[in-house]
Design a protein around this motif. Structure first.
Motif, PDB file in Angstrom:
ATOM      1  N   ALA A  43       0.800  -1.225   0.000  1.00  0.00           N
ATOM      2  CA  ALA A  43       0.000   0.000   0.000  1.00  0.00           C
ATOM      3  C   ALA A  43       0.835   1.279   0.000  1.00  0.00           C
ATOM      4  CB  ALA A  43      -0.941   0.003   1.209  1.00  0.00           C
ATOM      5  N   TYR A  44       1.954   1.275   0.732  1.00  0.00           N
ATOM      6  CA  TYR A  44       2.693   2.525   0.957  1.00  0.00           C
ATOM      7  C   TYR A  44       3.997   2.672   0.184  1.00  0.00           C
ATOM      8  CZ  TYR A  44      -0.655   3.243   4.661  1.00  0.00           C
ATOM      9  OH  TYR A  44      -1.824   3.404   5.357  1.00  0.00           O
ATOM     10  N   THR A  45       4.435   1.630  -0.491  1.00  0.00           N
ATOM     11  CA  THR A  45       5.695   1.737  -1.231  1.00  0.00           C
ATOM     12  C   THR A  45       5.487   1.353  -2.694  1.00  0.00           C
ATOM     13  OG1 THR A  45       6.392  -0.492  -0.595  1.00  0.00           O
ATOM     14  CG2 THR A  45       7.120   1.330   0.815  1.00  0.00           C
ATOM     15  N   SER A  46       4.548   1.999  -3.311  1.00  0.00           N
ATOM     16  CA  SER A  46       4.234   1.721  -4.714  1.00  0.00           C
ATOM     17  C   SER A  46       5.492   1.862  -5.565  1.00  0.00           C
ATOM     18  CB  SER A  46       3.158   2.687  -5.201  1.00  0.00           C
ATOM     19  OG  SER A  46       2.861   2.417  -6.553  1.00  0.00           O
ATOM     20  N   GLY A  47       5.693   0.917  -6.441  1.00  0.00           N
ATOM     21  CA  GLY A  47       6.859   0.939  -7.309  1.00  0.00           C
ATOM     22  C   GLY A  47       8.063   0.236  -6.721  1.00  0.00           C
ATOM     23  N   CYS A  48       7.948  -0.272  -5.492  1.00  0.00           N
ATOM     24  CA  CYS A  48       9.071  -0.949  -4.825  1.00  0.00           C
ATOM     25  C   CYS A  48       8.819  -2.438  -4.580  1.00  0.00           C
ATOM     26  CB  CYS A  48       9.369  -0.284  -3.484  1.00  0.00           C
ATOM     27  SG  CYS A  48      10.048   1.374  -3.610  1.00  0.00           S
ATOM     28  N   ASN A  49       7.675  -2.949  -4.995  1.00  0.00           N
ATOM     29  CA  ASN A  49       7.302  -4.327  -4.676  1.00  0.00           C
ATOM     30  C   ASN A  49       6.882  -5.064  -5.945  1.00  0.00           C
ATOM     31  OD1 ASN A  49       7.299  -3.938  -1.638  1.00  0.00           O
ATOM     32  ND2 ASN A  49       5.871  -2.378  -2.309  1.00  0.00           N
ATOM     33  N   TYR A  50       7.480  -6.234  -6.149  1.00  0.00           N
ATOM     34  CA  TYR A  50       7.227  -6.999  -7.367  1.00  0.00           C
ATOM     35  C   TYR A  50       6.975  -8.457  -7.035  1.00  0.00           C
ATOM     36  CZ  TYR A  50       8.538  -2.851  -9.825  1.00  0.00           C
ATOM     37  OH  TYR A  50       8.548  -1.563 -10.285  1.00  0.00           O
ATOM     38  N   VAL A  51       6.261  -9.124  -7.927  1.00  0.00           N
ATOM     39  CA  VAL A  51       6.027 -10.555  -7.790  1.00  0.00           C
ATOM     40  C   VAL A  51       6.511 -11.261  -9.048  1.00  0.00           C
ATOM     41  CG1 VAL A  51       4.134 -10.461  -6.122  1.00  0.00           C
ATOM     42  CG2 VAL A  51       3.616 -10.301  -8.558  1.00  0.00           C
ATOM     43  N   LEU A  52       6.953 -12.491  -8.853  1.00  0.00           N
ATOM     44  CA  LEU A  52       7.332 -13.380  -9.937  1.00  0.00           C
ATOM     45  C   LEU A  52       6.125 -14.260 -10.212  1.00  0.00           C
ATOM     46  CD1 LEU A  52       9.627 -14.519 -11.763  1.00  0.00           C
ATOM     47  CD2 LEU A  52      10.078 -16.167  -9.914  1.00  0.00           C
ATOM     48  N   VAL A  53       5.695 -14.295 -11.458  1.00  0.00           N
ATOM     49  CA  VAL A  53       4.460 -14.994 -11.821  1.00  0.00           C
ATOM     50  C   VAL A  53       4.775 -16.099 -12.829  1.00  0.00           C
ATOM     51  CG1 VAL A  53       2.168 -14.710 -12.859  1.00  0.00           C
ATOM     52  CG2 VAL A  53       3.131 -12.886 -11.434  1.00  0.00           C
ATOM     53  N   LYS A  54       4.254 -17.278 -12.567  1.00  0.00           N
ATOM     54  CA  LYS A  54       4.390 -18.386 -13.508  1.00  0.00           C
ATOM     55  C   LYS A  54       3.381 -18.158 -14.624  1.00  0.00           C
ATOM     56  CE  LYS A  54       5.198 -23.241 -13.655  1.00  0.00           C
ATOM     57  NZ  LYS A  54       5.157 -24.530 -13.016  1.00  0.00           N
ATOM     58  N   ALA A  55       3.858 -18.110 -15.864  1.00  0.00           N
ATOM     59  CA  ALA A  55       3.029 -17.708 -17.003  1.00  0.00           C
ATOM     60  C   ALA A  55       1.832 -18.624 -17.244  1.00  0.00           C
ATOM     61  CB  ALA A  55       3.884 -17.628 -18.267  1.00  0.00           C
ATOM     62  N   ASP A  56       2.024 -19.927 -17.161  1.00  0.00           N
ATOM     63  CA  ASP A  56       0.925 -20.833 -17.519  1.00  0.00           C
ATOM     64  C   ASP A  56      -0.224 -20.814 -16.518  1.00  0.00           C
ATOM     65  OD1 ASP A  56       2.322 -22.169 -15.534  1.00  0.00           O
ATOM     66  OD2 ASP A  56       2.426 -24.086 -16.611  1.00  0.00           O
ATOM     67  N   THR A  57       0.053 -20.584 -15.247  1.00  0.00           N
ATOM     68  CA  THR A  57      -1.000 -20.591 -14.229  1.00  0.00           C
ATOM     69  C   THR A  57      -1.322 -19.204 -13.691  1.00  0.00           C
ATOM     70  OG1 THR A  57       0.609 -20.929 -12.462  1.00  0.00           O
ATOM     71  CG2 THR A  57      -0.357 -22.916 -13.470  1.00  0.00           C
ATOM     72  N   GLN A  58      -0.467 -18.213 -14.017  1.00  0.00           N
ATOM     73  CA  GLN A  58      -0.578 -16.857 -13.481  1.00  0.00           C
ATOM     74  C   GLN A  58      -0.491 -16.841 -11.952  1.00  0.00           C
ATOM     75  OE1 GLN A  58      -0.631 -13.768 -15.251  1.00  0.00           O
ATOM     76  NE2 GLN A  58       0.211 -15.299 -16.622  1.00  0.00           N
ATOM     77  N   SER A  59       0.165 -17.849 -11.389  1.00  0.00           N
ATOM     78  CA  SER A  59       0.311 -17.919  -9.939  1.00  0.00           C
ATOM     79  C   SER A  59       1.607 -17.251  -9.505  1.00  0.00           C
ATOM     80  CB  SER A  59       0.272 -19.371  -9.463  1.00  0.00           C
ATOM     81  OG  SER A  59       1.316 -20.113 -10.070  1.00  0.00           O
ATOM     82  N   VAL A  60       1.542 -16.600  -8.353  1.00  0.00           N
ATOM     83  CA  VAL A  60       2.710 -15.936  -7.776  1.00  0.00           C
ATOM     84  C   VAL A  60       3.611 -17.008  -7.170  1.00  0.00           C
ATOM     85  CG1 VAL A  60       3.481 -14.385  -5.924  1.00  0.00           C
ATOM     86  CG2 VAL A  60       1.510 -13.768  -7.344  1.00  0.00           C
ATOM     87  N   CYS A  61       4.884 -16.989  -7.552  1.00  0.00           N
ATOM     88  CA  CYS A  61       5.827 -17.972  -7.009  1.00  0.00           C
ATOM     89  C   CYS A  61       7.050 -17.297  -6.391  1.00  0.00           C
ATOM     90  CB  CYS A  61       6.215 -18.992  -8.065  1.00  0.00           C
ATOM     91  SG  CYS A  61       6.831 -18.313  -9.590  1.00  0.00           S
ATOM     92  N   GLY A  62       7.011 -15.956  -6.280  1.00  0.00           N
ATOM     93  CA  GLY A  62       8.088 -15.234  -5.627  1.00  0.00           C
ATOM     94  C   GLY A  62       7.694 -13.791  -5.416  1.00  0.00           C
ATOM     95  N   TYR A  63       8.406 -13.128  -4.512  1.00  0.00           N
ATOM     96  CA  TYR A  63       8.146 -11.704  -4.290  1.00  0.00           C
ATOM     97  C   TYR A  63       9.446 -10.991  -3.953  1.00  0.00           C
ATOM     98  CZ  TYR A  63       8.655 -12.463   0.691  1.00  0.00           C
ATOM     99  OH  TYR A  63       9.181 -12.775   1.919  1.00  0.00           O
ATOM    100  N   PHE A  64       9.431  -9.682  -4.134  1.00  0.00           N
ATOM    101  CA  PHE A  64      10.553  -8.790  -3.834  1.00  0.00           C
ATOM    102  C   PHE A  64       9.937  -7.536  -3.254  1.00  0.00           C
ATOM    103  CE2 PHE A  64      13.368  -5.315  -4.696  1.00  0.00           C
ATOM    104  CZ  PHE A  64      14.657  -5.809  -4.772  1.00  0.00           C
ATOM    105  N   THR A  65      10.304  -7.172  -2.014  1.00  0.00           N
ATOM    106  CA  THR A  65       9.775  -5.951  -1.408  1.00  0.00           C
ATOM    107  C   THR A  65      10.922  -5.054  -0.981  1.00  0.00           C
ATOM    108  OG1 THR A  65       9.624  -6.911   0.823  1.00  0.00           O
ATOM    109  CG2 THR A  65       7.672  -7.090  -0.572  1.00  0.00           C
ATOM    110  N   ALA A  66      10.687  -3.758  -1.095  1.00  0.00           N
ATOM    111  CA  ALA A  66      11.723  -2.783  -0.762  1.00  0.00           C
ATOM    112  C   ALA A  66      11.070  -1.480  -0.339  1.00  0.00           C
ATOM    113  CB  ALA A  66      12.640  -2.561  -1.968  1.00  0.00           C
TER     114      ALA A  66
END
Length: 178
Positions: A43-66
């Motif tokens: 909510a508060y650090t827009s542009g600093c948080n990303y997820v790794l998404v598996k293309a075939d299922t669109q499921s999140v399999c990783g994250y990066f927060t800063a």
């Protein structure tokens, strides 16, 4: 695309349950952050948080927060688990603090982790071109993570003996100038 079959996108509130699943499968119970911490990060650090998404299922399999800091904060409390991103994050800050990075066990052994890590930093640097320095904290036993950081040009600058949030194990601070 970060690797064949995967993509990276900004983390969104709808990703919270998946991020928490990755968190619980990646860290010991005493190190797992509360869901409210990740909700605040998104909510508060827009542009600093990303997820790794598996293309075939669109499921999140990783994250990066800063988050962004005005200056490098070397007091131990700055690295506390559960610290308030609302109080620390400064959108005009020049120091990027990587607060957490994790992948599900089934995608860790691949080069995906390193590519995802680098991609997230690159994306943040585009959104926040004022960033001059990147800093992170890592548990002494997380050898695979340390290898990723060192391959990316991070240098160990400090050792925190008996780091309370890591069960009194050592923690290493790594930095990189960009």
């Amino acid at each position: 695309m970060v690797a064949k079959g995967y993509s990276v996108r900004k983390a969104e509130p709808r990703d919270l349950a998946a991020v928490m699943q990755v968190e619980r499968q990646s860290f010991e119970e005493n190190i797992v952050e509360d869901e409210s911490v990740f909700a605040d990060r998104i909510a508060y650090t827009s542009g600093c948080n990303y997820v790794l998404v598996k293309a075939d299922t669109q499921s999140v399999c990783g994250y990066f927060t800063a988050e962004l800091w005005d200056a490098l904060q070397m007091d131990v409390g700055a690295f506390a688990l559960g610290h308030s991103v609302r109080e620390r994050h400064q959108p005009a800050g020049t120091v990027l603090y990587i607060s957490s990075f994790a992948l599900l066990p089934e995608v860790r052994g691949q080069s995906i982790a390193e590519k995802f890590f680098a991609s997230a930093i690159e994306r943040i640097a585009v959104v926040f071109p004022q960033v001059e320095q990147v800093v992170l904290l890592v548990h002494e036993d997380w050898h695979k993570a340390i290898r990723i950081y060192e391959k990316q040009g991070f240098i160990r600058t400090q050792v925190l003996d008996r780091f309370a949030w890591f069960g009194d194990k050592r923690a290493f601070i790594y930095e990189k100038t960009i």
